[in-house]
Every structure is written in C-alpha cells, then in structure tokens.
Design a protein around this motif. Structure first.
Motif, short mmCIF file in Angstrom:
data_model
loop_
_atom_site.label_atom_id
_atom_site.label_comp_id
_atom_site.label_asym_id
_atom_site.label_seq_id
_atom_site.Cartn_x
_atom_site.Cartn_y
_atom_site.Cartn_z
N ALA A 57 -2.01 -5.83 1.77
CA ALA A 57 -2.37 -4.41 1.62
C ALA A 57 -3.77 -4.21 2.19
N ARG A 58 -3.98 -3.04 2.75
CA ARG A 58 -5.28 -2.78 3.35
C ARG A 58 -5.53 -1.28 3.38
N SER A 59 -6.75 -0.91 3.69
CA SER A 59 -7.03 0.51 3.83
C SER A 59 -7.06 0.84 5.31
N ILE A 69 -6.72 6.04 3.87
CA ILE A 69 -5.45 5.90 3.16
C ILE A 69 -5.21 4.43 2.84
N LYS A 70 -4.39 4.19 1.82
CA LYS A 70 -4.03 2.82 1.46
C LYS A 70 -2.70 2.48 2.11
N LYS A 72 0.35 -0.17 2.10
CA LYS A 72 0.96 -1.16 1.20
C LYS A 72 1.17 -2.49 1.92
N SER A 73 1.27 -3.56 1.14
CA SER A 73 1.61 -4.86 1.71
C SER A 73 3.06 -4.80 2.20
#
Length: 90
Positions: A57-59, A69-70, A72-73
């Motif tokens: 997961a990353r921004s 925004i985030k 998801k993995s």
C-alpha cells in the motif's frame, strides 16, 4: 505477435488444426491463471517462471486535483525469464 498469430504459428509448428492450437493455448493460459490465483508459481524450464508478487500500500496523487490518495496493496502477476529465453533473445 498477437494471439491469432501465435495460434497460427502453433498450428503450423505442431502440424495441428488452428482450432486445436487455440484450445491448447487457451488451456495453458487457463492453467497459469488458475495457479496464480492460488498463489502458486508456474515454472517452464528454460522459458521462465510466472509468479505472484505483492505490491505494498502506498500514497499517490490524483493528477487532476493534486489531492493525496491512498492506494491499496495488491497482488500482481510477475514473469521472470529463464536462461534459454534470455540466451535466445541475446
């Protein structure tokens, strides 16, 4: 080369009909997909290995608004070429 051209090449090389080549190719693709869904890897000696990798997961940033925004993995398919394939290309 697209799927149709690959089917024609398989049919000519194996001296089988295009329909049989298409069924064979679809069966191989289905088998690889099913294995990857089950988190298994598929190794074709000399050709390469299909496996599943994890993307953390990353921004990120929305390019239109600049808003953070985030993300998801996710699981992603990976392919690692084998020695014979690498040697054939080089």
């Amino acid at each position: 080369m697209n799927k149709t051209e690959l089917i024609e090449h398989i049919a000519k090389s194996a001296d089988i009909s295009k329909a049989a080549a298409a069924r064979s190719l679809d069966a191989v693709i289905d088998a690889v997909t099913t294995s990857l869904k089950n988190n298994d890897s598929v190794t074709l000696v000399g050709f390469g290995t299909f496996s599943v990798g994890e993307r953390a997961a990353r921004s990120g940033r929305n390019p239109r608004t600049g808003e953070v925004i985030k993300i998801k993995s996710a699981k992603v398919p990976k392919f690692r070429a084998g020695k014979l394939l690498k040697d054939a290309v080089n």
